[in-house]
Design an enzyme around this catalytic site. Structure first.
Site, PDB file in Angstrom:
ATOM      1  N   HIS A  52       0.907  -1.147   0.080  1.00 18.69           N
ATOM      2  CA  HIS A  52      -0.099  -0.097   0.061  1.00 18.69           C
ATOM      3  C   HIS A  52       0.764   1.252  -0.146  1.00 18.69           C
ATOM      4  CE1 HIS A  52      -3.719   2.368   0.814  1.00 18.69           C
ATOM      5  NE2 HIS A  52      -2.958   3.268   1.453  1.00 18.69           N
ATOM      6  N   CYS A  53       0.656   2.177  -1.019  1.00 21.83           N
ATOM      7  CA  CYS A  53       1.459   3.166  -1.201  1.00 21.83           C
ATOM      8  C   CYS A  53       0.788   4.529  -0.650  1.00 21.83           C
ATOM      9  CB  CYS A  53       2.097   3.382  -2.543  1.00 21.83           C
ATOM     10  SG  CYS A  53       3.252   4.756  -2.821  1.00 21.83           S
ATOM     11  N   PRO A  54       1.067   5.181   0.198  1.00 20.07           N
ATOM     12  CA  PRO A  54       0.721   6.485   0.592  1.00 20.07           C
ATOM     13  C   PRO A  54       0.761   7.522  -0.181  1.00 20.07           C
ATOM     14  CG  PRO A  54       2.731   6.235   1.729  1.00 20.07           C
ATOM     15  CD  PRO A  54       2.474   4.990   1.025  1.00 20.07           C
ATOM     16  N   ASN A  80      -2.113   7.015  -2.558  1.00 18.07           N
ATOM     17  CA  ASN A  80      -3.159   6.902  -1.542  1.00 18.07           C
ATOM     18  C   ASN A  80      -4.173   5.514  -1.955  1.00 18.07           C
ATOM     19  OD1 ASN A  80      -4.900   7.308   0.766  1.00 18.07           O
ATOM     20  ND2 ASN A  80      -6.143   8.823  -0.651  1.00 18.07           N
ATOM     21  N   ASN A  81      -3.384   4.396  -2.593  1.00 19.03           N
ATOM     22  CA  ASN A  81      -3.915   3.385  -2.937  1.00 19.03           C
ATOM     23  C   ASN A  81      -3.077   2.161  -3.068  1.00 19.03           C
ATOM     24  OD1 ASN A  81      -5.685   1.768  -4.292  1.00 19.03           O
ATOM     25  ND2 ASN A  81      -5.668   2.907  -6.202  1.00 19.03           N
TER      26      ASN A  81
END
Length: 309
Positions: free
Chosen positions: A131-133, A136-137
């Site tokens: 999950h990559c901030p 945001n997904n």
């Protein structure tokens, strides 16, 4: 609802704002303080400006696709599923050729092989990488291509802006030596320009190194056909087997494990890349275009151990 909760993640929203602010700030500094003062009246000003803004346009397009695309969420069942007799039927399920399919206790649904649950998105993602901030997904089966393109163009933009700032700084130093009598008149604007140069240099170096490391890690995970989650679980499985077995059994299992691993037929590297970037030409791999997977009739999954996470 899960996707909406993901979009409202505070850390993800802050990273999105920081990403767009950094992009527009870099464009502002390059145009206002690098190209116009350095290449005024030259064709290089328009050329560098057009190329740099084209890179930023592709960067933002790939980032938007990675943010708003479905990463590969496993659909939820319309009705609740009864998993009370799952343990008693687990052996029969594996005999039917359904090994690799697991049950998510949080989503309360079956999930295909290589799918993992994301605590932020609160959904199971097919071939979840992480999950990559910054987008945001989740980075999963369906949007990994756009995420890698975003990393690529961010690295290119960082390198390009770094080159432009260094060349403009050298040009300014040479002009200051020739026009030493005007140095006192330009001192206020000079300090502002130098401050913008330093900030852009730091931004370019930090973001450039950061994204290129992740870009390399993404390519390695595709070529090896193993996501970071699967790599970590494989290491834990090997470590648990070595700790639970005796010295003699561990030596025999270690000698038989590579043979089992080599017996698994691995796909060619170009086939693994086409599973992510599509069957089009290599030039199309650089564009944020929708591409169908190479397999006919849906996504094909590699045979992996039955993970229960």
């Amino acid at each position: 609802m899960a996707s909406l909760r993901c979009r409202r993640d505070p850390c993800g929203v802050i990273c999105l704002i920081l990403t767009y602010f950094s992009v527009f700030y870099a464009d502002y500094v390059v145009i206002q303080y690098v190209l116009i003062p350095t290449y005024t009246g030259s064709v290089w000003c328009s050329l560098h400006g057009s190329v740099f803004n084209l890179i930023l346009l592709l960067l933002l397009a790939c980032h938007s696709k990675a943010v708003f695309s479905d990463p590969g969420m496993v659909p939820l069942p319309d009705t609740a599923i009864d998993f009370s007799d799952l343990r008693s039927q687990s052996s029969r399920i594996s005999e039917r050729g359904c090994e690799g399919w697991t049950v998510c206790s949080r989503c309360e649904t079956y999930r295909p092989p290589r799918a993992h649950h994301c605590r932020v998105c609160q959904r199971c993602i097919r071939r979840m990488d992480h999950h990559c901030p910054w987008i945001n997904n989740c980075v999963g089966e369906l949007n990994q291509k756009y995420f890698i393109q975003f990393l690529f163009y961010t690295g290119i933009a960082s390198l390009y802006s770094l080159m432009l700032v260094v060349s403009a700084w050298i040009w300014r130093i040479r002009n200051e030596r020739e026009d030493a009598d005007k140095e006192g008149e330009e001192s206020p604007s000079k300090h502002l320009i130098v401050a913008h140069y330093i900030i852009l240099l730091v931004e370019s170096v930090l973001f450039g190194v950061f994204v290129m490391v992740i870009f390399y890690d993404q390519l390695v995970s595709i070529i090896t056909d193993e996501t970071p989650i699967e790599h970590m679980k494989n290491r834990l499985m090997i470590k648990d087997r070595g700790a639970s077995s005796s010295s003699s059994s561990s030596s025999s299992s270690s000698s038989s494990q590579p043979a089992h691993h080599s017996s698994h037929t691995r796909k060619p590297k170009i086939a693994l890349l086409r599973e992510v970037f599509g069957r089009g030409s290599v030039f199309c791999w650089l564009l944020p275009l929708h591409s169908n997977p190479p397999s006919v009739g849906g996504i094909s999954y590699s045979a992996l151990p039955d993970y229960d996470v």
